[in-house]
Design a protein around this motif. Sequence first.
Motif, mmCIF file in Angstrom:
data_model
loop_
_atom_site.group_PDB
_atom_site.id
_atom_site.type_symbol
_atom_site.label_atom_id
_atom_site.label_comp_id
_atom_site.label_asym_id
_atom_site.label_seq_id
_atom_site.Cartn_x
_atom_site.Cartn_y
_atom_site.Cartn_z
ATOM 1 N N ILE A 1 -7.682 -1.795 5.946
ATOM 2 C CA ILE A 1 -7.107 -1.165 4.759
ATOM 3 C C ILE A 1 -6.236 0.016 5.174
ATOM 4 O O ILE A 1 -5.129 0.218 4.668
ATOM 5 C CB ILE A 1 -8.202 -0.712 3.780
ATOM 6 N N LYS A 2 -6.707 0.801 6.134
ATOM 7 C CA LYS A 2 -5.932 1.940 6.637
ATOM 8 C C LYS A 2 -4.605 1.492 7.226
ATOM 9 O O LYS A 2 -3.569 2.141 7.043
ATOM 10 C CB LYS A 2 -6.748 2.687 7.695
ATOM 11 N N THR B 1 -12.563 -5.818 -0.782
ATOM 12 C CA THR B 1 -12.047 -4.529 -1.248
ATOM 13 C C THR B 1 -10.618 -4.671 -1.748
ATOM 14 O O THR B 1 -10.259 -4.152 -2.816
ATOM 15 C CB THR B 1 -12.104 -3.501 -0.108
ATOM 16 N N LEU B 2 -9.787 -5.376 -0.983
ATOM 17 C CA LEU B 2 -8.404 -5.580 -1.403
ATOM 18 C C LEU B 2 -8.333 -6.487 -2.622
ATOM 19 O O LEU B 2 -7.571 -6.225 -3.560
ATOM 20 C CB LEU B 2 -7.590 -6.169 -0.251
ATOM 21 N N PHE C 1 -10.274 3.762 2.947
ATOM 22 C CA PHE C 1 -9.359 3.848 4.085
ATOM 23 C C PHE C 1 -10.091 4.043 5.402
ATOM 24 O O PHE C 1 -9.487 4.038 6.469
ATOM 25 C CB PHE C 1 -8.348 4.960 3.838
ATOM 26 N N LEU D 1 -9.274 1.745 -4.622
ATOM 27 C CA LEU D 1 -8.005 1.417 -3.972
ATOM 28 C C LEU D 1 -6.886 1.155 -4.964
ATOM 29 O O LEU D 1 -5.704 1.213 -4.605
ATOM 30 C CB LEU D 1 -8.209 0.183 -3.068
ATOM 31 N N PHE E 1 -2.981 -1.308 6.570
ATOM 32 C CA PHE E 1 -2.247 -2.217 5.692
ATOM 33 C C PHE E 1 -0.934 -1.596 5.231
ATOM 34 O O PHE E 1 -0.879 -0.422 4.850
ATOM 35 C CB PHE E 1 -3.123 -2.564 4.482
ATOM 36 N N GLY F 1 -12.951 -5.897 4.693
ATOM 37 C CA GLY F 1 -12.001 -5.346 3.723
ATOM 38 C C GLY F 1 -11.376 -6.366 2.784
ATOM 39 O O GLY F 1 -10.637 -5.998 1.870
ATOM 40 N N LEU G 1 0.858 -1.189 0.000
ATOM 41 C CA LEU G 1 0.000 0.000 0.000
ATOM 42 C C LEU G 1 0.893 1.237 0.000
ATOM 43 O O LEU G 1 1.793 1.378 0.838
ATOM 44 C CB LEU G 1 -0.903 0.011 1.232
#
Length: 238
Positions: free
Chosen positions: A26-27, A51-52, A21, A82, A29, A48, A8
Amino acid sequence: MFLKRITLLHEQIPFYRDYPFSIPIIKNFEELNLKSNVTFFVGENGSGKSTLLEAIADKCGFHTAGGSRNNQYEVHASESPLTKYIRLAWLPKVTNGFFLRAETFYHFASHIDSVEASYAYGGRSLHEQSHGESFLSLFLHRFHGKAIYLLDEPEAALSPSRQLTFLKILHDLTKNDECQFIIATHSPILLGCPDATILSFDNENIEEIKYEMTNHYQLTKNFLQNRERYLSELLREE
């Protein structure tokens, strides 16, 4: 294995309060090193994992509603927010592969009909097969060597026996290092794939976890062993 690492790019992120985020994992990561031909993402809804996975698919150039680099069709909101904030490290890089998203598979099947390409999926329209049959047609006829496959909840259309069938397909495609899979799933059956890496998204950081320690395995096992007690507590009137 082909995809080795996902990073990331924090220095490029303008606001952490905005989606995606706003999702804690995710934030937080930083970097994920992949070490198996089969990697599972597990976690509760909204954790998440999808999302990833979608961002990885978008970065690979796969259609985010489902498909490969060669499948281009119009679907609303098909770009992952993302994508531009992740970096993928390959050795070697492959361009062949596929992204399966269970919830938008209908759009992909319609696209295949529109370009008259059902011959590549067993010779029958995917719409003329049951949901589970169409998924298996995809796995059997479209998936083959030197490729990366990203699957978001493939068990959604599969009965338990068909999940076992897919588990065998998964094993056959990866046993000679011909294919790599990253799969977001809730299925305790699929998670039982030998030698797979299981990554949990249930805490604030992605953590590798043993099969028997997943919530999916433990809850399913406890329910099957104590069904009457679970139902009594679940359905008890206040």
